[in-house]
Design a protein around this motif. Sequence first.
Motif, mmCIF file in Angstrom:
data_model
loop_
_atom_site.group_PDB
_atom_site.id
_atom_site.type_symbol
_atom_site.label_atom_id
_atom_site.label_comp_id
_atom_site.label_asym_id
_atom_site.label_seq_id
_atom_site.Cartn_x
_atom_site.Cartn_y
_atom_site.Cartn_z
ATOM 1 N N GLY A 153 23.541 41.574 7.665
ATOM 2 C CA GLY A 153 22.868 40.506 8.357
ATOM 3 C C GLY A 153 23.322 40.464 9.804
ATOM 4 O O GLY A 153 24.466 40.772 10.120
ATOM 5 N N TYR A 154 22.432 40.107 10.692
ATOM 6 C CA TYR A 154 22.778 39.977 12.110
ATOM 7 C C TYR A 154 22.097 38.759 12.697
ATOM 8 O O TYR A 154 21.070 38.295 12.206
ATOM 9 N N VAL A 155 22.699 38.229 13.744
ATOM 10 C CA VAL A 155 22.140 37.120 14.505
ATOM 11 C C VAL A 155 22.403 37.422 15.970
ATOM 12 O O VAL A 155 23.507 37.794 16.346
ATOM 13 N N SER A 156 21.380 37.280 16.790
ATOM 14 C CA SER A 156 21.575 37.422 18.227
ATOM 15 C C SER A 156 21.360 36.057 18.864
ATOM 16 O O SER A 156 20.510 35.290 18.440
ATOM 17 N N LEU A 157 22.155 35.774 19.872
ATOM 18 C CA LEU A 157 22.091 34.491 20.559
ATOM 19 C C LEU A 157 21.968 34.726 22.051
ATOM 20 O O LEU A 157 22.768 35.453 22.642
ATOM 21 N N ASP A 158 20.952 34.133 22.643
ATOM 22 C CA ASP A 158 20.827 34.079 24.099
ATOM 23 C C ASP A 158 21.309 32.689 24.482
ATOM 24 O O ASP A 158 20.591 31.701 24.300
ATOM 25 N N LEU A 159 22.530 32.600 24.956
ATOM 26 C CA LEU A 159 23.162 31.308 25.202
ATOM 27 C C LEU A 159 22.436 30.499 26.270
ATOM 28 O O LEU A 159 22.357 29.280 26.186
ATOM 29 N N ALA A 160 21.867 31.157 27.266
ATOM 30 C CA ALA A 160 21.182 30.438 28.342
ATOM 31 C C ALA A 160 19.951 29.688 27.824
ATOM 32 O O ALA A 160 19.736 28.528 28.172
ATOM 33 N N SER A 161 19.151 30.332 26.982
ATOM 34 C CA SER A 161 17.940 29.687 26.475
ATOM 35 C C SER A 161 18.159 28.986 25.146
ATOM 36 O O SER A 161 17.326 28.183 24.727
ATOM 37 N N GLY A 162 19.249 29.319 24.446
ATOM 38 C CA GLY A 162 19.519 28.727 23.135
ATOM 39 C C GLY A 162 18.784 29.412 22.011
ATOM 40 O O GLY A 162 18.802 28.964 20.881
ATOM 41 N N ARG A 163 18.143 30.531 22.278
ATOM 42 C CA ARG A 163 17.347 31.243 21.280
ATOM 43 C C ARG A 163 18.250 32.048 20.359
ATOM 44 O O ARG A 163 19.091 32.804 20.808
ATOM 45 N N MET A 164 18.044 31.866 19.051
ATOM 46 C CA MET A 164 18.764 32.643 18.046
ATOM 47 C C MET A 164 17.746 33.414 17.215
ATOM 48 O O MET A 164 16.790 32.837 16.700
ATOM 49 N N ALA A 165 17.950 34.706 17.083
ATOM 50 C CA ALA A 165 17.103 35.551 16.242
ATOM 51 C C ALA A 165 17.987 36.110 15.137
ATOM 52 O O ALA A 165 19.146 36.452 15.368
ATOM 53 N N ALA A 166 17.447 36.204 13.929
ATOM 54 C CA ALA A 166 18.230 36.660 12.782
ATOM 55 C C ALA A 166 17.431 37.666 11.980
ATOM 56 O O ALA A 166 16.201 37.660 11.995
ATOM 57 N N GLY A 167 18.146 38.523 11.273
ATOM 58 C CA GLY A 167 17.486 39.494 10.416
ATOM 59 C C GLY A 167 18.479 40.217 9.535
ATOM 60 O O GLY A 167 19.692 40.027 9.647
ATOM 61 N N GLU A 168 17.951 41.043 8.671
ATOM 62 C CA GLU A 168 18.775 41.867 7.794
ATOM 63 C C GLU A 168 18.407 43.321 8.015
ATOM 64 O O GLU A 168 17.258 43.645 8.308
ATOM 65 N N CYS A 169 19.401 44.178 7.872
ATOM 66 C CA CYS A 169 19.196 45.615 7.993
ATOM 67 C C CYS A 169 19.562 46.270 6.672
ATOM 68 O O CYS A 169 20.422 45.781 5.949
ATOM 69 N N GLY A 170 18.929 47.399 6.399
ATOM 70 C CA GLY A 170 19.128 48.092 5.143
ATOM 71 C C GLY A 170 20.383 48.945 5.075
ATOM 72 O O GLY A 170 20.574 49.660 4.116
ATOM 73 N N GLY A 171 21.242 48.898 6.044
ATOM 74 C CA GLY A 171 22.464 49.683 6.026
ATOM 75 C C GLY A 171 23.020 49.869 7.419
ATOM 76 O O GLY A 171 22.476 49.357 8.406
ATOM 77 N N ALA A 172 24.109 50.630 7.508
ATOM 78 C CA ALA A 172 24.793 50.823 8.785
ATOM 79 C C ALA A 172 23.907 51.536 9.802
ATOM 80 O O ALA A 172 23.925 51.210 10.990
ATOM 81 N N GLU A 173 23.104 52.498 9.340
ATOM 82 C CA GLU A 173 22.235 53.246 10.255
ATOM 83 C C GLU A 173 21.158 52.341 10.861
ATOM 84 O O GLU A 173 20.881 52.396 12.058
ATOM 85 N N ALA A 174 20.558 51.496 10.022
ATOM 86 C CA ALA A 174 19.543 50.566 10.514
ATOM 87 C C ALA A 174 20.156 49.530 11.457
ATOM 88 O O ALA A 174 19.552 49.162 12.461
ATOM 89 N N LEU A 175 21.370 49.079 11.133
ATOM 90 C CA LEU A 175 22.052 48.127 12.001
ATOM 91 C C LEU A 175 22.379 48.760 13.356
ATOM 92 O O LEU A 175 22.225 48.134 14.400
ATOM 93 N N GLU A 176 22.791 50.004 13.326
ATOM 94 C CA GLU A 176 23.097 50.721 14.560
ATOM 95 C C GLU A 176 21.844 50.841 15.433
ATOM 96 O O GLU A 176 21.884 50.630 16.644
ATOM 97 N N ALA A 177 20.701 51.138 14.829
ATOM 98 C CA ALA A 177 19.444 51.229 15.576
ATOM 99 C C ALA A 177 19.063 49.873 16.177
ATOM 100 O O ALA A 177 18.584 49.793 17.317
ATOM 101 N N GLU A 178 19.297 48.817 15.411
ATOM 102 C CA GLU A 178 18.990 47.464 15.894
ATOM 103 C C GLU A 178 19.886 47.104 17.085
ATOM 104 O O GLU A 178 19.432 46.533 18.071
ATOM 105 N N MET A 179 21.160 47.461 17.012
ATOM 106 C CA MET A 179 22.077 47.187 18.123
ATOM 107 C C MET A 179 21.690 47.987 19.361
ATOM 108 O O MET A 179 21.776 47.497 20.481
ATOM 109 N N ARG A 180 21.236 49.225 19.148
ATOM 110 C CA ARG A 180 20.785 50.043 20.276
ATOM 111 C C ARG A 180 19.588 49.387 20.952
ATOM 112 O O ARG A 180 19.475 49.375 22.174
ATOM 113 N N ARG A 181 18.679 48.822 20.157
ATOM 114 C CA ARG A 181 17.493 48.161 20.706
ATOM 115 C C ARG A 181 17.877 46.888 21.459
ATOM 116 O O ARG A 181 17.411 46.635 22.560
ATOM 117 N N MET A 182 18.763 46.086 20.873
ATOM 118 C CA MET A 182 19.127 44.806 21.489
ATOM 119 C C MET A 182 20.023 44.966 22.709
ATOM 120 O O MET A 182 19.999 44.132 23.597
#
Length: 177
Positions: free
Chosen positions: A1-30
Amino acid sequence: GYVSLDLASGRMAAGECGGAEALEAEMRRMNPAEILVADTALDLAQILKLHCRRLTPLPAWQFDLAEAKRCLHDQFGVHDLSGFGLESMPAVIAAAGAVVQYARITQQHSLPHLQPPRLEQEQDFLVLDPTTRRNLELEQGLGGKVEHSLLGVLDSTVNPMGSRLLRRWLQRPLRDR
């Protein structure tokens, strides 16, 4: 599971990844400025360290599900999290609780502008792998300059918040017209 927070706007986005590889791709995108990870997940920390400027290990208790629920109930003034669509995602709840606690500690005050986590599901967005994103020159031209990219051409926003929003739209194009 991951959550991203943009502190300036207060926006929180959340999601789940199917494993370490998918999480790594998500981090590369973010391309996050900082990643919070439990100090017991050092193997995951080594993978994520490559994709951010700052990796912050937190005590594992900050990712405790019961503590996270209490923190989120307190932050958003709710009795349960079912209205956010997260009830069946304990990893996302734990991550959201840790992020909110960390933000409160580092900012040294309550954060009334934080919005509840918005669930991002993979089927709602067009998923672009890093090679495709690079070749489409969405955020950087092949020479590495932003001004030679689609973002550089389109970004005539007035403030940094608008620029971040445009970048987010380019990073995750919606499937629904």
